[in-house]
Motif scaffolding. Structure first.
Motif, PDB file in Angstrom:
ATOM      1  N   TYR A 109       0.848  -1.181   0.000  1.00 49.13           N
ATOM      2  CA  TYR A 109       0.000   0.000   0.000  1.00 49.13           C
ATOM      3  C   TYR A 109       0.889   1.237   0.000  1.00 49.13           C
ATOM      4  CZ  TYR A 109      -3.877  -3.066   1.157  1.00 49.13           C
ATOM      5  OH  TYR A 109      -4.822  -4.052   1.118  1.00 49.13           O
ATOM      6  N   ALA A 110       0.295   2.352  -0.349  1.00 46.03           N
ATOM      7  CA  ALA A 110       1.026   3.616  -0.303  1.00 46.03           C
ATOM      8  C   ALA A 110       0.068   4.736   0.070  1.00 46.03           C
ATOM      9  CB  ALA A 110       1.671   3.909  -1.639  1.00 46.03           C
ATOM     10  N   ASN A 111       0.597   5.682   0.822  1.00 44.81           N
ATOM     11  CA  ASN A 111      -0.134   6.900   1.161  1.00 44.81           C
ATOM     12  C   ASN A 111       0.642   8.081   0.592  1.00 44.81           C
ATOM     13  OD1 ASN A 111      -2.033   5.521   2.774  1.00 44.81           O
ATOM     14  ND2 ASN A 111      -0.651   5.584   4.521  1.00 44.81           N
ATOM     15  N   VAL A 112      -0.073   8.960  -0.070  1.00 43.85           N
ATOM     16  CA  VAL A 112       0.506  10.219  -0.506  1.00 43.85           C
ATOM     17  C   VAL A 112      -0.188  11.295   0.316  1.00 43.85           C
ATOM     18  CG1 VAL A 112       0.936  11.797  -2.422  1.00 43.85           C
ATOM     19  CG2 VAL A 112       0.895   9.308  -2.833  1.00 43.85           C
ATOM     20  N   ASP A 113       0.594  12.015   1.088  1.00 44.65           N
ATOM     21  CA  ASP A 113       0.035  13.017   1.986  1.00 44.65           C
ATOM     22  C   ASP A 113       0.346  14.401   1.437  1.00 44.65           C
ATOM     23  OD1 ASP A 113      -1.468  13.283   4.367  1.00 44.65           O
ATOM     24  OD2 ASP A 113       0.314  13.969   5.431  1.00 44.65           O
ATOM     25  N   TYR A 114      -0.667  15.256   1.456  1.00 44.97           N
ATOM     26  CA  TYR A 114      -0.552  16.623   0.953  1.00 44.97           C
ATOM     27  C   TYR A 114      -0.774  17.617   2.078  1.00 44.97           C
ATOM     28  CZ  TYR A 114      -0.818  14.900  -3.822  1.00 44.97           C
ATOM     29  OH  TYR A 114      -0.554  14.255  -5.010  1.00 44.97           O
ATOM     30  N   ALA A 115       0.022  18.677   2.077  1.00 46.51           N
ATOM     31  CA  ALA A 115      -0.246  19.852   2.891  1.00 46.51           C
ATOM     32  C   ALA A 115      -1.044  20.778   1.984  1.00 46.51           C
ATOM     33  CB  ALA A 115       1.048  20.513   3.342  1.00 46.51           C
ATOM     34  N   THR A 116      -2.253  21.076   2.382  1.00 51.06           N
ATOM     35  CA  THR A 116      -3.192  21.810   1.534  1.00 51.06           C
ATOM     36  C   THR A 116      -3.537  23.145   2.178  1.00 51.06           C
ATOM     37  OG1 THR A 116      -4.085  19.717   0.734  1.00 51.06           O
ATOM     38  CG2 THR A 116      -5.471  21.673   0.445  1.00 51.06           C
ATOM     39  N   GLN A 117      -3.286  24.211   1.441  1.00 51.06           N
ATOM     40  CA  GLN A 117      -3.649  25.531   1.949  1.00 51.06           C
ATOM     41  C   GLN A 117      -5.017  25.898   1.406  1.00 51.06           C
ATOM     42  OE1 GLN A 117      -0.765  28.628   1.742  1.00 51.06           O
ATOM     43  NE2 GLN A 117      -2.198  30.180   2.428  1.00 51.06           N
ATOM     44  N   LEU A 118      -5.900  26.244   2.339  1.00 52.32           N
ATOM     45  CA  LEU A 118      -7.251  26.635   1.965  1.00 52.32           C
ATOM     46  C   LEU A 118      -7.287  28.128   1.649  1.00 52.32           C
ATOM     47  CD1 LEU A 118      -9.217  24.598   4.651  1.00 52.32           C
ATOM     48  CD2 LEU A 118      -8.570  23.915   2.325  1.00 52.32           C
ATOM     49  N   ARG A 119      -8.318  28.529   0.963  1.00 55.63           N
ATOM     50  CA  ARG A 119      -8.458  29.936   0.588  1.00 55.63           C
ATOM     51  C   ARG A 119      -8.475  30.854   1.808  1.00 55.63           C
ATOM     52  NH1 ARG A 119     -11.249  30.921  -4.303  1.00 55.63           N
ATOM     53  NH2 ARG A 119      -9.430  29.836  -5.070  1.00 55.63           N
ATOM     54  N   ASP A 120      -8.995  30.361   2.948  1.00 57.09           N
ATOM     55  CA  ASP A 120      -9.045  31.188   4.158  1.00 57.09           C
ATOM     56  C   ASP A 120      -7.704  31.219   4.908  1.00 57.09           C
ATOM     57  OD1 ASP A 120      -8.895  28.752   5.509  1.00 57.09           O
ATOM     58  OD2 ASP A 120     -10.939  28.836   6.270  1.00 57.09           O
ATOM     59  N   GLY A 121      -6.674  30.567   4.349  1.00 56.22           N
ATOM     60  CA  GLY A 121      -5.336  30.595   4.929  1.00 56.22           C
ATOM     61  C   GLY A 121      -4.982  29.407   5.803  1.00 56.22           C
ATOM     62  N   ARG A 122      -5.974  28.627   6.212  1.00 55.16           N
ATOM     63  CA  ARG A 122      -5.688  27.450   7.040  1.00 55.16           C
ATOM     64  C   ARG A 122      -4.929  26.406   6.232  1.00 55.16           C
ATOM     65  NH1 ARG A 122     -10.402  24.519   8.520  1.00 55.16           N
ATOM     66  NH2 ARG A 122     -11.365  25.456   6.708  1.00 55.16           N
ATOM     67  N   ILE A 123      -4.121  25.618   6.953  1.00 58.01           N
ATOM     68  CA  ILE A 123      -3.428  24.474   6.365  1.00 58.01           C
ATOM     69  C   ILE A 123      -4.107  23.214   6.893  1.00 58.01           C
ATOM     70  CG2 ILE A 123      -1.263  23.197   6.164  1.00 58.01           C
ATOM     71  CD1 ILE A 123      -1.000  25.884   4.884  1.00 58.01           C
ATOM     72  N   VAL A 124      -4.489  22.335   5.993  1.00 58.73           N
ATOM     73  CA  VAL A 124      -5.037  21.031   6.354  1.00 58.73           C
ATOM     74  C   VAL A 124      -4.225  19.981   5.604  1.00 58.73           C
ATOM     75  CG1 VAL A 124      -7.370  21.887   6.841  1.00 58.73           C
ATOM     76  CG2 VAL A 124      -6.788  21.117   4.530  1.00 58.73           C
ATOM     77  N   TYR A 125      -4.519  18.725   5.868  1.00 52.85           N
ATOM     78  CA  TYR A 125      -3.783  17.628   5.244  1.00 52.85           C
ATOM     79  C   TYR A 125      -4.760  16.680   4.569  1.00 52.85           C
ATOM     80  CZ  TYR A 125      -0.176  19.727   7.969  1.00 52.85           C
ATOM     81  OH  TYR A 125       0.685  20.645   8.489  1.00 52.85           O
TER      82      TYR A 125
END
Length: 155
Positions: A109-125
């Motif tokens: 198995y493999a996981n690709v993890d992203y750091a995602t910046q939302l338009r409101d400035g928050r960072i989620v994954y």
């Protein structure tokens, strides 16, 4: 003395043999670039609400666990929980081998993890997960958005 054409033939044969050996040396699914490409395509499908097409390309154990409608409903809720995405950057790629695990079938198995910046400035994954099929393709197994990276290593 060897002719120039026989030297070229010998060189071409050596190069062909070397490329053939290299092509067979890398195990199927070994390329992180391939995983990033697959994960990008999955995220594009999720962003475009193409859930039925994505469900059809998932591993069989996921398709047997969820109907296309329930799969779409779950992805819709997960994706909508994030809001508007400004941009994504991959943060990590993790390969895992599971044998005799109760939660998932045996396999790589493999996981690709992203750091995602939302338009409101928050960072989620966002974690996009795959299982390596016998033909060397990575098949989608799951998508998990979250507020931190704590669960990034789990399938």
């Amino acid at each position: 003395m060897k002719s120039i054409s026989s030297v070229y033939r010998l060189a071409a044969t050596c190069m062909f043999t070397a490329f053939s050996i290299l092509a067979h040396a890398a195990p199927a699914g070994a390329s992180p670039d391939q995983l990033l490409q697959e994960a990008t395509l999955v995220l594009q499908q999720i962003d475009a609400s193409q859930y039925t097409a994505l469900w059809q390309e998932t591993v069989p154990f996921v398709r047997s666990a969820y109907t296309a409608d329930s799969f779409a409903k779950g992805l819709t809720q997960s994706r909508q929980s994030l809001g508007t995405i400004d941009h994504r950057s991959w943060a990590s790629i993790t390969r895992l081998t599971y044998l005799h695990d109760k939660s998932v079938p045996d396999g790589v198995y493999a996981n690709v993890d992203y750091a995602t910046q939302l338009r409101d400035g928050r960072i989620v994954y966002e974690k996009v997960s795959f299982q390596l099929a016998s033909d060397g393709r990575w098949l989608f197994t799951g998508y998990a958005p979250r507020q931190d990276q704590v669960a990034a290593m789990q399938p």
